[in-house]
Design an enzyme around this catalytic site. Structure first.
Site, mmCIF file in Angstrom:
data_model
loop_
_atom_site.group_PDB
_atom_site.id
_atom_site.type_symbol
_atom_site.label_atom_id
_atom_site.label_comp_id
_atom_site.label_asym_id
_atom_site.label_seq_id
_atom_site.Cartn_x
_atom_site.Cartn_y
_atom_site.Cartn_z
ATOM 1 N N GLY A 207 0.837 -1.208 0.000
ATOM 2 C CA GLY A 207 0.000 0.000 0.000
ATOM 3 C C GLY A 207 0.871 1.256 0.000
ATOM 4 O O GLY A 207 0.620 2.208 -0.752
ATOM 5 N N HIS A 208 1.917 1.240 0.839
ATOM 6 C CA HIS A 208 2.828 2.394 0.869
ATOM 7 C C HIS A 208 3.565 2.528 -0.463
ATOM 8 O O HIS A 208 3.787 3.635 -0.951
ATOM 9 C CB HIS A 208 3.870 2.235 1.985
ATOM 10 C CG HIS A 208 3.303 2.246 3.370
ATOM 11 N ND1 HIS A 208 3.285 1.145 4.182
ATOM 12 C CD2 HIS A 208 2.731 3.243 4.081
ATOM 13 C CE1 HIS A 208 2.740 1.457 5.343
ATOM 14 N NE2 HIS A 208 2.387 2.723 5.306
ATOM 15 N N SER B 237 -0.089 -2.111 8.114
ATOM 16 C CA SER B 237 1.079 -2.576 8.888
ATOM 17 C C SER B 237 0.623 -3.487 10.023
ATOM 18 O O SER B 237 1.351 -4.369 10.460
ATOM 19 C CB SER B 237 1.841 -1.385 9.460
ATOM 20 O OG SER B 237 2.182 -0.515 8.406
ATOM 21 N N GLN C 196 -0.708 10.275 18.228
ATOM 22 C CA GLN C 196 -1.968 9.847 17.632
ATOM 23 C C GLN C 196 -2.461 8.501 18.164
ATOM 24 O O GLN C 196 -3.466 7.983 17.699
ATOM 25 C CB GLN C 196 -1.865 9.820 16.109
ATOM 26 C CG GLN C 196 -0.961 8.746 15.538
ATOM 27 C CD GLN C 196 -0.770 8.921 14.036
ATOM 28 O OE1 GLN C 196 -0.101 9.841 13.587
ATOM 29 N NE2 GLN C 196 -1.393 8.052 13.254
ATOM 30 N N ILE D 160 -4.964 -0.675 -1.440
ATOM 31 C CA ILE D 160 -4.369 -1.875 -2.051
ATOM 32 C C ILE D 160 -4.709 -3.056 -1.145
ATOM 33 O O ILE D 160 -4.663 -2.938 0.085
ATOM 34 C CB ILE D 160 -2.825 -1.725 -2.174
ATOM 35 C CG1 ILE D 160 -2.479 -0.504 -3.024
ATOM 36 C CG2 ILE D 160 -2.181 -2.974 -2.743
ATOM 37 C CD1 ILE D 160 -2.899 -0.613 -4.476
ATOM 38 N N GLN E 175 -9.051 10.068 7.885
ATOM 39 C CA GLN E 175 -7.772 10.785 8.015
ATOM 40 C C GLN E 175 -7.494 11.616 6.757
ATOM 41 O O GLN E 175 -7.122 12.795 6.829
ATOM 42 C CB GLN E 175 -6.646 9.773 8.232
ATOM 43 C CG GLN E 175 -5.256 10.348 8.034
ATOM 44 C CD GLN E 175 -4.161 9.370 8.407
ATOM 45 O OE1 GLN E 175 -3.876 9.207 9.570
ATOM 46 N NE2 GLN E 175 -3.539 8.736 7.416
ATOM 47 N N ASP F 92 -7.583 4.805 5.152
ATOM 48 C CA ASP F 92 -7.806 5.727 6.267
ATOM 49 C C ASP F 92 -8.585 6.923 5.717
ATOM 50 O O ASP F 92 -8.061 8.041 5.650
ATOM 51 C CB ASP F 92 -6.459 6.164 6.853
ATOM 52 C CG ASP F 92 -5.666 4.982 7.363
ATOM 53 O OD1 ASP F 92 -6.006 4.467 8.425
ATOM 54 O OD2 ASP F 92 -4.713 4.554 6.684
HETATM 55 O O1 PAF Z 1 -1.532 6.908 8.152
HETATM 56 C C1 PAF Z 1 -0.486 6.931 8.837
HETATM 57 O O2 PAF Z 1 0.383 6.078 8.734
HETATM 58 C C2 PAF Z 1 -0.291 8.056 9.854
HETATM 59 O O3 PAF Z 1 -1.493 8.409 10.446
HETATM 60 C C3 PAF Z 1 0.415 9.291 9.250
HETATM 61 C C4 PAF Z 1 -0.432 9.943 8.167
HETATM 62 C C5 PAF Z 1 1.753 8.895 8.711
HETATM 63 C C6 PAF Z 1 0.633 10.340 10.356
HETATM 64 O O4 PAF Z 1 1.431 9.837 11.381
#
Ligand code: PAF
Length: 290
Positions: free
Chosen positions: A38-39, A189, A63, A179, A156, A153
């Site tokens: 995904g990343h 993760s 967070q 993905i 987010q 997300d």
């Molecule tokens: O989605 C994430 O992995 C986190 O919330 C982010 C956007 C890197 C902020 O720490």
């Protein structure tokens, strides 16, 4: 590929790049590491439209509203750097918590007045404020033209997009489609922490979302009935416990709880958070009547 640990180092190098290539565009892909496909997709999308790509790797304590989730968050910096190198990333910013926050938690947060009433906002108090705190820091440190976030997300992505617009950050926010593994499980993760049996049952999350989407398309229009269908499919896995299963407007994130709103509204998503053997996973799907 260069890896930077301090704010000064990365800022100096970004400034040098901007001086040498005034027209060059910079994309940022913020991550908490333990990179997966995904990343990599976020990085590929970033590379398509930008001259250089900066990946940040930082597990942002602010967070995490659950301390054990933070402590157990998986990390693998050498694996992450290898993946970044393979994807052609130009710079990685991987600072320590002390570098970012000093010796004490920051005293200032942005209050999010809307968009957090439902979905994860309701169940993770302070989470999105913590996300915005780190994103604002990265925008100020790296000064990117574009930023890329996964739509798994979704809440987010929307909150960051709204904050960016309202605070006039000159950053274009792109949301990248989720993905998935072959059985539909959204890449995360956290998937690495699932046991064999839990991993199998985690696939019920996407299956449930698809069944709800199909049921709606085929004419079922009572949101309560649809969410019950979704929950039942997920909880048919004995290790799964639904935290929420909601249908919301995909722009305002307002809850759709009447049949009238469900049929009138054009932009909807069904979204869920599930504890799968204690590991919290989220996913969502767009739903359309036609
Ligand atoms: O989605 C994430 O992995 C986190 O919330 C982010 C956007 C890197 C902020 O720490």
């Amino acid at each position: 590929m260069k890896v930077y640990r301090t704010i000064k180092e990365i800022q100096d190098n970004i400034k040098r790049y901007q001086k040498n290539f005034p027209e060059g565009s910079i994309a940022i892909v913020p991550t908490m590491g333990f990179l997966h496909r995904g990343h990599c997709e976020l990085i590929r999308e970033a590379k398509k439209s930008s001259d250089i790509v900066v990946v940040t790797i930082f597990v942002n304590k602010l967070q995490f509203n659950d301390a054990s989730d933070f402590t157990n968050y998986p990390t693998d910096e050498s694996g992450d750097l290898k993946k970044c190198e393979e994807e052609g990333v130009d710079m990685v910013f991987s600072p320590s918590a002390e570098e970012i926050y000093g010796n004490s938690d920051p005293l200032i947060r942005i209050t999010i007045l809307e968009l957090t009433r439902n979905l994860c906002g309701k169940y993770r108090p302070g989470h999105f404020e913590g996300v915005l705190a780190i994103i604002i820091k990265f925008f100020n440190i790296i000064n990117p033209d574009k930023a890329f976030f996964g739509k798994k997300d979704y809440q987010q992505y929307l909150i960051i997009k709204k904050m960016t617009e309202e605070f006039h950050f000159p950053v274009f926010i792109t949301g990248v489609p989720t993905i998935r593994e072959d059985d539909g499980l959204a890449m995360s993760s956290r998937n690495a922490r699932l046991s064999g049996k839990a991993r199998v049952q985690a696939a019920l999350i996407h299956r449930a979302l698809r069944i709800v989407e199909k049921s709606f398309r085929e004419g079922r229009s009572d949101p309560r009935e649809l969410t019950e269908i979704g929950k039942d499919v997920i909880e048919s896995g004995s290790l799964n416990k639904v935290e929420y299963f909601e249908i919301v407007d995909s722009v305002t994130l307002q809850l759709i709880d009447s049949e009238k709103d469900l049929v009138q509204e054009e932009n909807l998503i069904a979204a869920t958070a599930v504890f799968c053997d204690g590991i919290r996973l989220i996913d969502n799907i767009e739903i359309h009547s036609k």
